[in-house]
Enzyme design. Structure first.
Site, PDB file in Angstrom:
ATOM      1  N   CYS A   1     -32.287  59.575  17.580  1.00 41.26           N
ATOM      2  CA  CYS A   1     -31.756  58.233  17.826  1.00 41.26           C
ATOM      3  C   CYS A   1     -31.728  57.914  19.318  1.00 41.26           C
ATOM      4  O   CYS A   1     -31.598  56.747  19.700  1.00 41.26           O
ATOM      5  CB  CYS A   1     -30.361  58.099  17.238  1.00 41.26           C
ATOM      6  SG  CYS A   1     -30.351  57.983  15.439  1.00 41.26           S
TER       7      CYS A   1
ATOM      8  N   LYS B   1     -34.131  55.237  20.695  1.00 41.94           N
ATOM      9  CA  LYS B   1     -33.932  53.801  20.472  1.00 41.94           C
ATOM     10  C   LYS B   1     -34.225  53.011  21.738  1.00 41.94           C
ATOM     11  O   LYS B   1     -33.943  53.482  22.844  1.00 41.94           O
ATOM     12  CB  LYS B   1     -32.459  53.549  20.115  1.00 41.94           C
ATOM     13  CG  LYS B   1     -32.176  53.376  18.634  1.00 41.94           C
ATOM     14  CD  LYS B   1     -30.740  52.888  18.453  1.00 41.94           C
ATOM     15  CE  LYS B   1     -30.389  52.769  16.980  1.00 41.94           C
ATOM     16  NZ  LYS B   1     -29.031  52.274  16.783  1.00 41.94           N
TER      17      LYS B   1
ATOM     18  N   ARG C   1     -25.184  39.143  13.340  1.00 45.27           N
ATOM     19  CA  ARG C   1     -24.150  40.051  13.836  1.00 45.27           C
ATOM     20  C   ARG C   1     -24.594  41.458  13.476  1.00 45.27           C
ATOM     21  O   ARG C   1     -24.618  41.807  12.312  1.00 45.27           O
ATOM     22  CB  ARG C   1     -22.843  39.702  13.137  1.00 45.27           C
ATOM     23  CG  ARG C   1     -21.676  40.435  13.685  1.00 45.27           C
ATOM     24  CD  ARG C   1     -20.488  39.505  13.727  1.00 45.27           C
ATOM     25  NE  ARG C   1     -19.950  39.413  15.068  1.00 45.27           N
ATOM     26  CZ  ARG C   1     -18.894  38.675  15.367  1.00 45.27           C
ATOM     27  NH1 ARG C   1     -18.312  37.954  14.455  1.00 45.27           N
ATOM     28  NH2 ARG C   1     -18.425  38.659  16.591  1.00 45.27           N
ATOM     29  N   ALA C   2     -24.943  42.235  14.498  1.00 48.45           N
ATOM     30  CA  ALA C   2     -25.526  43.557  14.229  1.00 48.45           C
ATOM     31  C   ALA C   2     -24.604  44.404  13.364  1.00 48.45           C
ATOM     32  O   ALA C   2     -23.470  44.674  13.730  1.00 48.45           O
ATOM     33  CB  ALA C   2     -25.795  44.274  15.544  1.00 48.45           C
TER      34      ALA C   2
ATOM     35  N   ASP D   1     -24.725  47.834  10.178  1.00 49.99           N
ATOM     36  CA  ASP D   1     -25.527  49.013   9.857  1.00 49.99           C
ATOM     37  C   ASP D   1     -26.688  48.681   8.931  1.00 49.99           C
ATOM     38  O   ASP D   1     -27.745  49.306   9.005  1.00 49.99           O
ATOM     39  CB  ASP D   1     -24.628  50.075   9.210  1.00 49.99           C
ATOM     40  CG  ASP D   1     -23.605  50.601  10.201  1.00 49.99           C
ATOM     41  OD1 ASP D   1     -24.027  51.032  11.279  1.00 49.99           O
ATOM     42  OD2 ASP D   1     -22.411  50.537   9.911  1.00 49.99           O
TER      43      ASP D   1
ATOM     44  N   HIS E   1     -45.643  54.329   4.148  1.00 53.12           N
ATOM     45  CA  HIS E   1     -46.751  53.866   4.971  1.00 53.12           C
ATOM     46  C   HIS E   1     -46.932  54.844   6.118  1.00 53.12           C
ATOM     47  O   HIS E   1     -45.968  55.210   6.783  1.00 53.12           O
ATOM     48  CB  HIS E   1     -46.451  52.460   5.498  1.00 53.12           C
ATOM     49  CG  HIS E   1     -47.586  51.843   6.248  1.00 53.12           C
ATOM     50  ND1 HIS E   1     -48.704  51.333   5.624  1.00 53.12           N
ATOM     51  CD2 HIS E   1     -47.797  51.685   7.576  1.00 53.12           C
ATOM     52  CE1 HIS E   1     -49.543  50.863   6.537  1.00 53.12           C
ATOM     53  NE2 HIS E   1     -49.011  51.071   7.734  1.00 53.12           N
TER      54      HIS E   1
HETATM   55 CO    CO Z   1     -25.620  52.614  11.589  1.00 56.24          CO
HETATM   56 CO    CO Z   2     -29.569  52.509  11.665  1.00 57.61          CO
HETATM   57 CO    CO Z   3     -20.716  49.061   7.927  1.00 54.88          CO
END
Ligand code: CO
Ligand code: CO
Ligand code: CO
Length: 348
Positions: A17, A20, A47-48, A50, A139
């Site tokens: 991660c 990113k 709104r970001a 998960d 893919h």
């Molecule tokens: Co997350």
């Molecule tokens: Co994620």
């Molecule tokens: Co959540």
């Protein structure tokens, strides 16, 4: 020629991660774009969160997410397991149940043997099986660097969606996995980590957040997210921004890898930790007693980290006990939501 196994982490520039795009860059790229409007889109890009959530009927919604990254461990099978656990995590963090998945693969066929690809996908399949998720396709492209992950679809009741919003003053914050995977995997890349800590961090990253999610479903949980690339404080900042509440973190209560603290003290910090601090540092106030190595650890980008759960104060101890009883050994209360100062994180 020796027959030494390939070291996957030596074949890529980024890792997990931590690879990113720097936080803030994506916001700038997407700023002002004409995003879709649909009454059934319950959680979208505005709104970001998960995962995205789309209502199908009054009592059924679809949860969708995608995650992929370059290897952060050397063993292809373990990398596959970690990538799958990480991709499924966003569904669990929303309170959903994952059902189907598709592989997303970039593979350097000119430099790596196809048996590596097979081992990665085998590892992913093993974790999908454990989660009760069906692989329906995928893919694969040729690329100079290996990357693997999954797009995952799950289901959720529209009234039971857990987002990053909705913190309530008095809530306790419970974290379910130790932090420090970015620092430990940086040490793995540098050949500094011994077999014991490598095994421990690999096992934790490959552990599904399923037991944690199923356990929290029995309690009064107001908000939840999973800790990944933005680190503990970066993800906490996403919860606290515009919440009208403050958060107090008890630094000594946060579960972590002791080795990560030692390496942090030596300056072995992944670049992503500095990006996270630059982007979200303004939300955070560290007490005089919180050493720099702990501050760095709390901004360390995590791969397949734990859930961060805001639970009603009176149920926090029972939730932690239930988590531990269900095999989530590191679970701990790490802080609380306060009435103010608003939108601030105080670490003491
Ligand atoms: Co997350
Ligand atoms: Co994620
Ligand atoms: Co959540």
């Amino acid at each position: 020629m020796t027959d030494e196994p390939i070291r996957l982490t030596s074949t890529v520039k980024g890792a997990g991660c931590a690879a990113k795009l720097a936080p803030g860059d994506l916001d700038r790229a997407l700023c002002g774009l004409d995003l879709p409007v649909d009454p059934n889109l319950l959680v979208g890009l505005e709104r970001a969160d998960d995962a995205g959530v789309y209502r199908i009927t009054d009592d059924l919604a679809m949860v969708q997410t995608v995650d992929f990254f370059p290897p952060m461990v050397d063993d292809p099978y373990q990398f596959g397991r970690i990538a799958a656990a990480n991709a499924l995590s966003d569904i669990y963090a929303m309170g959903g149940t994952p059902r189907t998945a598709m592989n997303v693969v970039a593979f350097p066929a000119k430099t790596l043997d196809l048996s590596v690809l097979r081992a990665v996908i085998e590892g992913g399949l093993a974790v999908l099986r454990e989660a009760g998720v069906v692989l329906v396709g995928g893919h694969t492209i040729e690329d100079p660097e290996l990357k693997y992950g999954l797009s995952v679809t799950g289901f959720i009741h529209p009234d039971r969606i857990l987002t990053k919003r909705n913190l309530k003053a008095g809530d306790r914050l419970v974290l379910t996995k130790p932090v420090g995977t970015g620092i430990v995997t940086t040490a793995i890349r540098g050949g500094l980590a011994d077999a014991a800590v490598t095994e421990r961090v690999t096992r934790n990253m490959a552990t599904l957040n399923r037991a944690a999610a199923e356990t929290m479903a029995k309690f009064t949980v107001h908000a939840c997210t999973d800790i990944t690339g933005f680190g503990l404080l970066g993800h906490l900042a996403e919860m606290v921004v515009d919440s009208g509440c403050g958060v107090r973190i008890d630094a000594a209560a946060v579960p972590c890898y002791p080795e990560a603290l030692q390496w942090a003290a030596m300056g072995l910090i992944p670049a992503g930790a500095y990006n996270n601090r630059d982007f979200r540092g303004s939300f955070v106030e560290f007490g005089a007693g919180v050493p720099r190595r702990l501050q760095d650890l709390f901004f360390d980008p995590q791969t397949s980290g734990g859930l961060l759960i805001a639970v009603a104060a009176g149920e926090a101890e029972a939730l932690v006990a239930a988590l531990r009883a269900n095999g989530v050994a590191a679970a701990a209360v790490v802080g609380e939501v306060t009435a103010g100062p608003a939108d601030r994180i105080v670490v003491e």
